[in-house]
Design an enzyme around this catalytic site. Structure first.
Site, PDB file in Angstrom:
ATOM      1  N   HIS A  35       0.867  -1.198   0.000  1.00  0.00           N
ATOM      2  CA  HIS A  35       0.000   0.000   0.000  1.00  0.00           C
ATOM      3  C   HIS A  35       0.895   1.237   0.000  1.00  0.00           C
ATOM      4  O   HIS A  35       1.730   1.369  -0.899  1.00  0.00           O
ATOM      5  CB  HIS A  35      -0.932  -0.091   1.222  1.00  0.00           C
ATOM      6  CG  HIS A  35      -2.049   0.897   1.279  1.00  0.00           C
ATOM      7  ND1 HIS A  35      -2.405   1.730   0.250  1.00  0.00           N
ATOM      8  CD2 HIS A  35      -2.925   1.175   2.288  1.00  0.00           C
ATOM      9  CE1 HIS A  35      -3.442   2.466   0.607  1.00  0.00           C
ATOM     10  NE2 HIS A  35      -3.764   2.176   1.853  1.00  0.00           N
ATOM     11  N   HIS A  91      -2.585  -2.209  -9.574  1.00  0.00           N
ATOM     12  CA  HIS A  91      -3.572  -1.558  -8.709  1.00  0.00           C
ATOM     13  C   HIS A  91      -4.836  -2.394  -8.704  1.00  0.00           C
ATOM     14  O   HIS A  91      -5.216  -2.956  -9.727  1.00  0.00           O
ATOM     15  CB  HIS A  91      -3.887  -0.147  -9.230  1.00  0.00           C
ATOM     16  CG  HIS A  91      -4.486   0.725  -8.181  1.00  0.00           C
ATOM     17  ND1 HIS A  91      -5.826   0.703  -7.883  1.00  0.00           N
ATOM     18  CD2 HIS A  91      -3.924   1.618  -7.344  1.00  0.00           C
ATOM     19  CE1 HIS A  91      -6.058   1.557  -6.913  1.00  0.00           C
ATOM     20  NE2 HIS A  91      -4.935   2.121  -6.559  1.00  0.00           N
ATOM     21  N   ASP A 110       2.645   5.464  -6.531  1.00  0.00           N
ATOM     22  CA  ASP A 110       3.907   5.323  -5.794  1.00  0.00           C
ATOM     23  C   ASP A 110       5.129   5.224  -6.681  1.00  0.00           C
ATOM     24  O   ASP A 110       6.257   5.217  -6.189  1.00  0.00           O
ATOM     25  CB  ASP A 110       3.824   4.075  -4.897  1.00  0.00           C
ATOM     26  CG  ASP A 110       2.863   4.310  -3.752  1.00  0.00           C
ATOM     27  OD1 ASP A 110       1.951   3.479  -3.541  1.00  0.00           O
ATOM     28  OD2 ASP A 110       2.980   5.366  -3.103  1.00  0.00           O
TER      29      ASP A 110
HETATM   30  C1  SDX Z   1      -1.505   2.205  -3.307  1.00  0.00           C
HETATM   31  O1  SDX Z   1      -6.263   0.846  -3.133  1.00  0.00           O
HETATM   32  C2  SDX Z   1      -5.764   1.989  -3.405  1.00  0.00           C
HETATM   33  O2  SDX Z   1      -6.394   2.893  -3.925  1.00  0.00           O
HETATM   34  C3  SDX Z   1      -4.309   2.157  -3.000  1.00  0.00           C
HETATM   35  C4  SDX Z   1      -3.652   3.491  -3.392  1.00  0.00           C
HETATM   36  C5  SDX Z   1      -4.257   4.645  -2.644  1.00  0.00           C
HETATM   37  O3  SDX Z   1      -4.144   5.784  -3.138  1.00  0.00           O
HETATM   38  O4  SDX Z   1      -4.758   4.439  -1.507  1.00  0.00           O
HETATM   39  O5  SDX Z   1      -3.821   3.706  -4.783  1.00  0.00           O
HETATM   40  C6  SDX Z   1      -2.164   3.499  -3.043  1.00  0.00           C
HETATM   41  O6  SDX Z   1      -1.429   1.385  -2.417  1.00  0.00           O
HETATM   42  C7  SDX Z   1      -1.006   1.911  -4.699  1.00  0.00           C
HETATM   43  C8  SDX Z   1      -0.433   0.465  -4.819  1.00  0.00           C
HETATM   44  C9  SDX Z   1       1.005   0.493  -4.289  1.00  0.00           C
HETATM   45  N1  SDX Z   1       1.528  -0.884  -4.218  1.00  0.00           N
HETATM   46  C10 SDX Z   1       2.486  -1.304  -5.044  1.00  0.00           C
HETATM   47  O7  SDX Z   1       2.953  -0.660  -5.977  1.00  0.00           O
HETATM   48  C11 SDX Z   1       2.997  -2.711  -4.717  1.00  0.00           C
HETATM   49  C12 SDX Z   1       3.077  -3.514  -6.006  1.00  0.00           C
HETATM   50  N2  SDX Z   1       1.717  -3.775  -6.480  1.00  0.00           N
HETATM   51  C13 SDX Z   1       1.107  -5.053  -6.168  1.00  0.00           C
HETATM   52  O8  SDX Z   1       1.439  -5.531  -4.893  1.00  0.00           O
HETATM   53  C14 SDX Z   1      -0.363  -5.128  -6.570  1.00  0.00           C
HETATM   54  O9  SDX Z   1      -0.474  -4.620  -7.832  1.00  0.00           O
HETATM   55  C15 SDX Z   1      -1.410  -4.482  -5.685  1.00  0.00           C
HETATM   56  C16 SDX Z   1      -1.318  -4.936  -4.285  1.00  0.00           C
HETATM   57  C17 SDX Z   1      -1.305  -3.015  -5.765  1.00  0.00           C
HETATM   58  C18 SDX Z   1      -2.780  -4.902  -6.255  1.00  0.00           C
HETATM   59  O10 SDX Z   1      -2.835  -6.254  -6.137  1.00  0.00           O
HETATM   60  P1  SDX Z   1      -4.165  -7.061  -6.545  1.00  0.00           P
HETATM   61  O11 SDX Z   1      -5.254  -6.199  -6.991  1.00  0.00           O
HETATM   62  O12 SDX Z   1      -4.468  -7.983  -5.421  1.00  0.00           O
HETATM   63  O13 SDX Z   1      -3.690  -7.799  -7.815  1.00  0.00           O
HETATM   64  P2  SDX Z   1      -3.173  -9.257  -7.824  1.00  0.00           P
HETATM   65  O14 SDX Z   1      -2.146  -9.411  -6.749  1.00  0.00           O
HETATM   66  O15 SDX Z   1      -4.353 -10.146  -7.830  1.00  0.00           O
HETATM   67  O16 SDX Z   1      -2.383  -9.297  -9.211  1.00  0.00           O
HETATM   68  C19 SDX Z   1      -2.997  -9.788 -10.375  1.00  0.00           C
HETATM   69  C20 SDX Z   1      -1.836 -10.386 -11.173  1.00  0.00           C
HETATM   70  C21 SDX Z   1      -1.067 -11.463 -10.405  1.00  0.00           C
HETATM   71  O17 SDX Z   1      -0.444 -12.272 -11.397  1.00  0.00           O
HETATM   72  P3  SDX Z   1      -1.116 -13.737 -11.748  1.00  0.00           P
HETATM   73  O18 SDX Z   1      -1.317 -14.436 -10.405  1.00  0.00           O
HETATM   74  O19 SDX Z   1      -2.409 -13.431 -12.431  1.00  0.00           O
HETATM   75  O20 SDX Z   1      -0.096 -14.417 -12.621  1.00  0.00           O
HETATM   76  O21 SDX Z   1      -0.848  -9.352 -11.439  1.00  0.00           O
HETATM   77  C22 SDX Z   1       0.369  -9.686 -10.777  1.00  0.00           C
HETATM   78  C23 SDX Z   1       0.042 -10.708  -9.715  1.00  0.00           C
HETATM   79  O22 SDX Z   1       1.173 -11.553  -9.474  1.00  0.00           O
HETATM   80  N3  SDX Z   1       0.863  -8.452 -10.194  1.00  0.00           N
HETATM   81  C24 SDX Z   1       2.130  -8.066 -10.228  1.00  0.00           C
HETATM   82  C25 SDX Z   1       2.150  -6.817  -9.614  1.00  0.00           C
HETATM   83  N4  SDX Z   1       0.910  -6.489  -9.216  1.00  0.00           N
HETATM   84  C26 SDX Z   1       0.121  -7.510  -9.567  1.00  0.00           C
HETATM   85  N5  SDX Z   1       3.233  -8.678 -10.723  1.00  0.00           N
HETATM   86  C27 SDX Z   1       4.375  -7.984 -10.590  1.00  0.00           C
HETATM   87  N6  SDX Z   1       4.470  -6.764 -10.010  1.00  0.00           N
HETATM   88  C28 SDX Z   1       3.392  -6.152  -9.513  1.00  0.00           C
HETATM   89  N7  SDX Z   1       3.498  -4.963  -8.949  1.00  0.00           N
END
Ligand code: SDX
Length: 430
Positions: A270, A309, A365
């Site tokens: 997050h 996201h 971020d």
């Molecule tokens: C913020 O909610 C909000 O609005 C948050 C925010 C706010 O203003 O409050 O916008 C702020 O928290 C932004 C997000 C910051 N976090 C990161 O940058 C960390 C990296 N991102 C991931 O951890 C992820 O994208 C999340 C946590 C942000 C979202 O995860 P989801 O919605 O649970 O997506 P998922 O994990 O189900 O991913 C779907 C697929 C998966 O691959 P498969 O299993 O389908 O093969 O996408 C992949 C994930 O492995 N994936 C990523 C990835 N994010 C998702 N792979 C590599 N790198 C990534 N960053």
């Protein structure tokens, strides 16, 4: 063709019974499913939705996001226009009160916030209890909760006047606590808030001023921080806002609830992602290492921090604005050498099928940390900067939750899949 109606017709095949569930605001109310039973003493059906991926926990008028189109609006105003035209305190007023303030309303609000920036002197001793190398986010989380002990009347969350007073105090004091935490880790004396500076300028003064009585930050950096606070102000029902609403729903005071929200924000998935982006870019080190790193991401050995996201399946509009802002800041501070790795990483990710099919775009971020580093903030301080801006949104959401007649204490159900009843086995018989 049967006449269309805003309802769902559901047949429970276990009983053959059919139910009409009304659809309102694009949703069906979860409690409607409880009438679907197989016997009189059956609890009824629940809806299972781990991580609330498809569950609306509230009605809200504060922020609208269209994840497919990459749209973000606060009370109907596009984030691009607010970032261009508004100020953080004006956006805070908009989020909390629902309308853009008049000139007089904004002047009064600004005066109230400006004259509440001091914290009780005991808070300095509280912060001094931390080691010099304590993480500033843990210091902020703890000191916001500690503020609760100075305002016992804050516990009366049903009193609109008290709610308003605490919201002003938190908007005003969170930057002071953040700056004091920074100064403690640097072994520097605290710089007290100044009433002659704007909200962002006062924050930068409390952080960076070294004994200059008439310190003023560079106007480009002052404006950059105003915009960064605006871009982080609110984002509907994200993880930390859910914590704010959840803790607030038990009628805990807003300092305690905001401390819980900041705790949720701290997580690397997050608001803690902005610092993880910098650690990631530093580990990649050079553009030549990017292909190897991307391979590790595809093997799920690494996360591409700052990408992806839960809601946006398009470019996060805030990331686009921050990327532009970075170039303005770098004119003053000098370009951050990690920028070229970030830009190349983004280019590759936006072309590579692995990221395209998963709709992984830069989020808020990805670029913010590059600005913070160029301004000489330590990497571990970045989530604190996120928390200062998000304080406005947490407070707006907290107020909306308390005033929402449909809301009550948050208490989700569960699907119990554990052991059925069994007798205790004495230790010597196990
Ligand atoms: C913020 O909610 C909000 O609005 C948050 C925010 C706010 O203003 O409050 O916008 C702020 O928290 C932004 C997000 C910051 N976090 C990161 O940058 C960390 C990296 N991102 C991931 O951890 C992820 O994208 C999340 C946590 C942000 C979202 O995860 P989801 O919605 O649970 O997506 P998922 O994990 O189900 O991913 C779907 C697929 C998966 O691959 P498969 O299993 O389908 O093969 O996408 C992949 C994930 O492995 N994936 C990523 C990835 N994010 C998702 N792979 C590599 N790198 C990534 N960053």
């Amino acid at each position: 063709m049967a006449e269309r109606s805003d309802s769902l017709t559901v047949t429970d095949n276990r009983t053959g019974k059919t139910f009409e569930l009304p659809i309102k605001d694009g949703a069906v109310t979860g409690m409607e499913f409880r009438q679907m039973k197989t016997s009189e003493d059956d609890f009824g059906l629940m809806v299972y939705d781990p991580a609330f991926k498809n569950t609306a926990a509230c009605r809200s008028e504060i922020t609208y996001i269209d994840g497919e189109k990459g749209v973000l609006e606060h009370r109907g105003y596009p984030i691009e226009q607010l970032a261009e035209e508004s100020s953080f305190l004006e956006v805070a007023q908009l989020l909390i009160n629902g309308e853009l303030p008049s000139k007089e309303e904004h002047a009064a609000f600004t005066q109230e916030v400006t004259t509440h920036t001091f914290v009780h002197e005991n808070m300095k001793k509280f912060i001094e209890g931390f080691r010099y190398d304590a993480n500033p986010m843990s210091m902020l989380i703890s000191s916001v909760a500690a503020l609760s002990s100075f305002y016992p009347e804050a516990g009366d969350v049903s009193d609109p006047a008290s709610r308003r007073a605490q919201m002003i105090r938190l908007l005003a004091k969170v930057p002071t606590l953040a700056a004091f935490a920074y100064r403690h880790t640097q072994g520097l004396p605290y710089v007290y808030p100044r009433n002659d500076l704007s909200y962002p300028a006062n924050f930068l003064s409390m952080v960076f001023n070294i004994n200059e009585p008439d310190y003023k930050p560079h106007p480009v950096l002052e404006r950059a921080f105003d915009v960064l606070f605006i871009l982080h102000a609110d984002h509907e029902q994200n993880c930390s806002t859910t914590a704010m609403r959840g803790v607030g729903s038990s009628h805990a005071d807003p300092y305690t609830a905001l401390s819980a929200a900041a705790s949720a924000l701290y997580g690397p998935l997050h608001g803690g992602a902005n610092r993880m982006v910098l650690y990631m870019l530093e580990r990649i080190g050079t553009k030549d290492n990017i292909p190897n790193f991307v391979e590790k991401v595809k093997k799920k050995e690494e996360l591409l921090m700052g990408f992806g996201h839960r809601v946006y399946r398009n470019y996060d509009p805030r990331a686009r604005i921050i990327k532009k802002l970075a170039h303005q800041v770098f004119e003053i501070t000098g370009v951050n050498p990690l920028l070229e790795i970030a830009v190349e990483l983004e280019r590759i990710a936006l072309e590579d099928e692995y990221f395209v099919e998963r709709k992984l775009y830069p989020n808020v971020d990805f670029y913010s940390g590059l600005i913070y580093q160029a301004m000489k903030f330590p990497i571990d301080f970045y989530p604190v900067l996120f928390a200062i801006g998000r304080t406005a949104g947490w407070l707006a959401q907290w107020r909306e939750m308390l005033e929402d007649k449909e809301q009550k204490i948050a208490r989700p159900r569960q699907l119990y899949v554990g052991n059925s009843t069994r007798d205790y086995v004495p230790m010597d018989k196990r």
